[in-house]
Design an enzyme around this catalytic site. Structure first.
Site, PDB file in Angstrom:
ATOM      1  N   ASP A   1     -61.465 -26.773  44.583  1.00 22.55           N
ATOM      2  CA  ASP A   1     -60.046 -26.718  44.248  1.00 22.55           C
ATOM      3  C   ASP A   1     -59.463 -25.439  44.868  1.00 22.55           C
ATOM      4  O   ASP A   1     -60.212 -24.538  45.259  1.00 22.55           O
ATOM      5  CB  ASP A   1     -59.960 -26.693  42.708  1.00 22.55           C
ATOM      6  CG  ASP A   1     -58.584 -26.350  42.201  1.00 22.55           C
ATOM      7  OD1 ASP A   1     -57.613 -26.973  42.665  1.00 22.55           O
ATOM      8  OD2 ASP A   1     -58.475 -25.452  41.335  1.00 22.55           O
TER       9      ASP A   1
ATOM     10  N   ASP B   1     -55.897 -23.545  43.797  1.00 25.17           N
ATOM     11  CA  ASP B   1     -55.259 -22.605  42.857  1.00 25.17           C
ATOM     12  C   ASP B   1     -56.137 -22.345  41.639  1.00 25.17           C
ATOM     13  O   ASP B   1     -56.605 -23.278  40.997  1.00 25.17           O
ATOM     14  CB  ASP B   1     -53.896 -23.145  42.407  1.00 25.17           C
ATOM     15  CG  ASP B   1     -52.910 -23.198  43.549  1.00 25.17           C
ATOM     16  OD1 ASP B   1     -52.186 -22.216  43.728  1.00 25.17           O
ATOM     17  OD2 ASP B   1     -52.896 -24.208  44.282  1.00 25.17           O
TER      18      ASP B   1
ATOM     19  N   GLY C   1     -54.104 -30.200  44.229  1.00 25.32           N
ATOM     20  CA  GLY C   1     -52.867 -30.891  43.869  1.00 25.32           C
ATOM     21  C   GLY C   1     -51.765 -30.606  44.878  1.00 25.32           C
ATOM     22  O   GLY C   1     -50.747 -31.286  44.916  1.00 25.32           O
TER      23      GLY C   1
ATOM     24  N   SER D   1     -59.034 -26.682  36.204  1.00 31.01           N
ATOM     25  CA  SER D   1     -57.996 -27.322  35.379  1.00 31.01           C
ATOM     26  C   SER D   1     -58.262 -28.805  35.141  1.00 31.01           C
ATOM     27  O   SER D   1     -59.194 -29.375  35.692  1.00 31.01           O
ATOM     28  CB  SER D   1     -56.634 -27.188  36.055  1.00 31.01           C
ATOM     29  OG  SER D   1     -56.148 -25.892  35.903  1.00 31.01           O
TER      30      SER D   1
ATOM     31  N   ASN E   1     -56.780 -31.339  36.328  1.00 26.51           N
ATOM     32  CA  ASN E   1     -56.779 -32.225  37.501  1.00 26.51           C
ATOM     33  C   ASN E   1     -58.113 -32.170  38.255  1.00 26.51           C
ATOM     34  O   ASN E   1     -58.316 -32.895  39.211  1.00 26.51           O
ATOM     35  CB  ASN E   1     -55.591 -31.950  38.440  1.00 26.51           C
ATOM     36  CG  ASN E   1     -55.652 -30.584  39.104  1.00 26.51           C
ATOM     37  OD1 ASN E   1     -56.262 -29.654  38.584  1.00 26.51           O
ATOM     38  ND2 ASN E   1     -55.013 -30.462  40.250  1.00 26.51           N
TER      39      ASN E   1
ATOM     40  N   HIS F   1     -75.340 -19.173  45.111  1.00 22.25           N
ATOM     41  CA  HIS F   1     -76.277 -19.693  44.129  1.00 22.25           C
ATOM     42  C   HIS F   1     -76.839 -21.058  44.582  1.00 22.25           C
ATOM     43  O   HIS F   1     -78.027 -21.315  44.503  1.00 22.25           O
ATOM     44  CB  HIS F   1     -75.554 -19.825  42.789  1.00 22.25           C
ATOM     45  CG  HIS F   1     -76.440 -20.199  41.655  1.00 22.25           C
ATOM     46  ND1 HIS F   1     -77.309 -19.306  41.075  1.00 22.25           N
ATOM     47  CD2 HIS F   1     -76.612 -21.383  41.016  1.00 22.25           C
ATOM     48  CE1 HIS F   1     -77.966 -19.920  40.116  1.00 22.25           C
ATOM     49  NE2 HIS F   1     -77.576 -21.178  40.055  1.00 22.25           N
TER      50      HIS F   1
HETATM   51 CA    CA Z   1     -56.601 -25.335  39.993  1.00 21.37          CA
END
Ligand code: CA
Length: 289
Positions: free
Chosen positions: A10, A12, A45, A241, A243, A286
């Site tokens: 993702d 943000d 998004g 989040s 989404n 990792h």
């Molecule tokens: Ca996000």
């Protein structure tokens, strides 16, 4: 021992720090992953042109899942797959938002359309919130609004009706409704959340995002893994989040950011550091160990 061949990240709150930048640590880790032959996929998004402007600066070309899974672009910038809202659904959602003076953004194949009076609508909300509750920290609200305004690819409209009068029919990938009022966000969820034609998610505290039922980050990740011939068990996804929930549920290794919502951390296999601590780089190191 997991053998991860595909990492979906993702943007943000995940790959981007709180200044909305990709840190050097994260950039380096992404490039190391690519050098090791791992397919890196951005899954956001945001609209594609927004992602492209960020990744051009890094000198990287990756697969991009945008508009919450509605669109997939290949590393050359060509659309590989896209899913749109049916026109009647887009019209119904936009009429509802406009009648109630919501700030909204319409993600389409051409631009992100937003009302001319969008800023005014958010300023009115901020004033209302401030007079109802004088202790409101207006800086946080202004920052949230700035995040919306800072996207690239905007086009301005007087009314959503303009979008349905065009000669060339638009593809409606995703519609974002925004409000600082909890009850207005809740009204959005109550009105559209149970609709079997739609997927409703949220990427931040002050919005809800509506796409077709066939569009989600999870469905896009599944489609892309299949295209690349990589079993889902050899994919990893990271996010913060709601989404991201669908892609965390399908990925072989689900990683939540240290700054993720509590429910996202609970469904993840691992929790990495926060976005300001280069959590994505930490996760990649990792996984590559
Ligand atoms: Ca996000």
């Amino acid at each position: 021992m997991t053998n991860i061949q595909f990492i979906a990240t993702d943007l943000d709150g995940t790959l981007l720090n709180s200044e909305h930048k990709v840190s050097q640590e994260n950039e380096q880790a992404l490039k190391e992953a690519v050098e090791k032959g791992i397919e890196v996929v951005v899954s956001t998004g945001r609209a594609y042109f927004d992602v492209k402007s960020i990744f051009d600066q890094l000198g990287m070309n990756t697969w991009v899942i945008s508009a919450n899974g509605a669109v997939i672009h290949d590393p050359f910038g060509e659309v590989y797959h896209s899913t749109s809202l049916q026109e009647e659904n887009a019209k119904r959602i936009l009429a509802w938002l406009e009648e109630r003076d919501y700030y909204y953004e319409v993600f389409t194949n051409e631009a992100i359309f937003t009302p001319n009076r969008g800023r005014e609508l958010l300023e009115i909300e901020m004033d209302r919130l401030k007079s109802a509750n004088p202790d409101t920290d207006i800086k946080i609200l202004e920052h949230a609004a700035e995040v919306q305004y800072s996207q690239s690819g905007f086009a301005y409209i007087d009314t959503y009706e303009e979008l349905f009068r065009r000669e060339q029919q638009l593809s409606f990938h995703n519609i974002l409704g925004f409000s600082f009022f909890h009850d207005r966000l809740k009204a959005g969820w109550e009105t559209f959340g149970q609709d079997p034609n739609l997927t409703l998610v949220s990427s931040a505290d002050h919005n809800f995002e509506i796409g077709s039922k066939d569009a989600s980050k999870g469905q896009a990740l599944t489609k892309l893994a299949e295209k690349l011939g990589i079993p889902l068990s050899q994919t990893a996804a990271v996010g913060d989040s709601l989404n991201d929930e669908s892609m965390l549920r399908v990925a072989g290794v689900a990683v939540a950011m240290g700054n993720a919502r509590k429910d996202i951390k609970e469904l993840a296999d691992q929790v990495t550091l926060t976005n300001d601590e280069h959590g994505v780089a930490h996760m990649i190191r990792h996984l590559l160990k």
